[in-house]
Write an enzyme that holds these catalytic residues in place. Structure first.
Site, PDB file in Angstrom:
ATOM      1  N   HIS A  34      13.811   0.962  10.754  1.00 47.73           N
ATOM      2  CA  HIS A  34      14.168   1.418   9.406  1.00 47.73           C
ATOM      3  C   HIS A  34      13.774   2.893   9.261  1.00 47.73           C
ATOM      4  CE1 HIS A  34      14.919   0.727   5.052  1.00 47.73           C
ATOM      5  NE2 HIS A  34      13.878   1.521   4.849  1.00 47.73           N
ATOM      6  N   MET A 138      14.478  -2.992  -3.663  1.00 52.80           N
ATOM      7  CA  MET A 138      13.232  -2.197  -3.584  1.00 52.80           C
ATOM      8  C   MET A 138      12.148  -2.908  -4.389  1.00 52.80           C
ATOM      9  SD  MET A 138      13.824   0.431  -1.662  1.00 52.80           S
ATOM     10  CE  MET A 138      12.158   1.081  -1.833  1.00 52.80           C
ATOM     11  N   GLY A 143      10.039   6.567  -2.361  1.00 54.30           N
ATOM     12  CA  GLY A 143       9.458   7.900  -2.208  1.00 54.30           C
ATOM     13  C   GLY A 143       8.260   7.924  -1.275  1.00 54.30           C
ATOM     14  N   ASP A 176      12.169  -4.101   0.553  1.00 55.86           N
ATOM     15  CA  ASP A 176      11.494  -2.892   1.053  1.00 55.86           C
ATOM     16  C   ASP A 176      10.429  -2.448   0.057  1.00 55.86           C
ATOM     17  OD1 ASP A 176      10.833  -0.435   2.194  1.00 55.86           O
ATOM     18  OD2 ASP A 176      12.836   0.441   1.951  1.00 55.86           O
ATOM     19  N   GLY A 178       5.793  -2.474   0.044  1.00 57.48           N
ATOM     20  CA  GLY A 178       4.639  -3.341  -0.201  1.00 57.48           C
ATOM     21  C   GLY A 178       4.752  -4.696   0.466  1.00 57.48           C
ATOM     22  N   GLY A 198       6.291  -0.813   6.515  1.00 58.51           N
ATOM     23  CA  GLY A 198       5.728   0.375   7.148  1.00 58.51           C
ATOM     24  C   GLY A 198       4.266   0.144   7.479  1.00 58.51           C
TER      25      GLY A 198
HETATM   26  C1  DX5 Z   1       9.834   3.766   0.260  1.00 58.88           C
HETATM   27  C2  DX5 Z   1      10.491   3.374   1.553  1.00 58.88           C
HETATM   28  C3  DX5 Z   1       9.862   2.252   2.282  1.00 58.88           C
HETATM   29  C4  DX5 Z   1       8.431   2.463   2.697  1.00 58.88           C
HETATM   30  C5  DX5 Z   1       7.776   1.134   2.896  1.00 58.88           C
HETATM   31  O1  DX5 Z   1      10.613   4.738  -0.350  1.00 58.88           O
HETATM   32  O2  DX5 Z   1      11.838   3.010   1.312  1.00 58.88           O
HETATM   33  O3  DX5 Z   1      10.662   1.909   3.423  1.00 58.88           O
HETATM   34  O4  DX5 Z   1       8.311   3.220   3.859  1.00 58.88           O
HETATM   35  O5  DX5 Z   1       6.440   1.353   3.168  1.00 58.88           O
HETATM   36  P1  DX5 Z   1       5.333   0.222   2.975  1.00 58.88           P
HETATM   37  O6  DX5 Z   1       5.749  -0.942   3.833  1.00 58.88           O
HETATM   38  O7  DX5 Z   1       4.098   0.895   3.457  1.00 58.88           O
HETATM   39  O8  DX5 Z   1       5.307  -0.135   1.517  1.00 58.88           O
HETATM   40 ZN    ZN Z   2      13.151   2.233   2.990  1.00 58.80          ZN
END
Ligand code: DX5
Ligand code: ZN
Length: 219
Positions: A34, A138, A143, A176, A178, A198
């Site tokens: 991703h 989301m 961001g 996507d 948290g 992430g």
């Molecule tokens: C936020 C991104 C996510 C983010 C997720 O804007 O779209 O993809 O990197 O990160 P985590 O998994 O750490 O919440």
């Molecule tokens: Zn993302």
């Protein structure tokens, strides 16, 4: 229940070693890579241009899932597709004609996704269900990585699941923001089939990637 696709967000990886990081998460069982593209305008952060995606593409054989947080988004579709994106996902707020944008993505030979921010209603995708391959809910405001999961989005995931089932189409339902070993099972129970993560994948360094991914899959 089938294991969800795990899509590590490289936003949380070591940017000084991006190629190695991508090889390591693929070897650790990731399904997709991703890529969070941010323009410093649509979202308050600035990240990865098409040339970086192009340089990274040979480091993995799994699909590249490019999440475009860019407005206007249309001028960038072809560049990211040429750079090697397999999925291109856009926010309805990032252009005036979502239907045209989705058609363009498919014309370019990529899979088309629509991303809904926490305050964006599911009705934004109802009229374009025939023109998309993926809906991304989301569960944080876009961001930044490392934010907390917004529980209210679980209901939207359930409603998106119902919309997809009614449509009879093979649409991937991705979440996507948290996503952790705690929140992943709730997303899956609500009907998600793909999870972006992430922090929960990259924490602990390369030795931890395989167990981190297994924990998200529920293994
Ligand atoms: C936020 C991104 C996510 C983010 C997720 O804007 O779209 O993809 O990197 O990160 P985590 O998994 O750490 O919440
Ligand atoms: Zn993302």
């Amino acid at each position: 229940m089938a294991a969800p696709l795990i899509c590590p967000s490289i936003l949380a990886s070591d940017f000084a070693r991006l190629g190695e990081e991508i090889r390591a998460v693929e070897a650790a069982g990731a399904d997709w890579i991703h890529v969070d593209v941010m323009d410093g305008h649509f979202v308050p952060n600035l990240t990865i241009g098409p040339d970086v995606v192009k340089a990274l593409r040979p480091h993995a054989s799994i699909p590249f899932d490019v999440h475009l947080m860019v407005a206007p988004v249309d001028p960038w579709l072809e560049k990211y597709r040429q750079a090697g994106a397999d999925y291109l996902s856009v926010h309805p707020e990032s252009g005036p004609h979502l239907h045209r944008t989705l058609r363009r993505i498919r014309e370019l030979g990529a899979k088309a996704g629509v991303v809904l921010n926490p305050a964006t209603p599911l009705t934004q995708v109802e009229e374009v269900v025939d023109d998309l391959d993926l809906i991304l809910i989301m569960s944080v405001n876009p961001g930044f990585g490392g934010q907390s999961f917004i529980d209210s989005q679980l209901k939207k995931i359930e409603r998106a699941r119902a919309l997809i089932d009614r449509s009879g189409k093979e649409i991937i339902l991705q979440v996507d923001g948290g996503v952790t070993a705690d929140t992943a099972p709730r997303c899956i129970a609500a009907g998600a089939t793909a999870l972006v993560a992430g922090t929960a994948v990259f924490r602990g360094g390369p030795q931890a990637y395989a167990p981190n991914i297994a924990a998200l899959k529920g293994a």
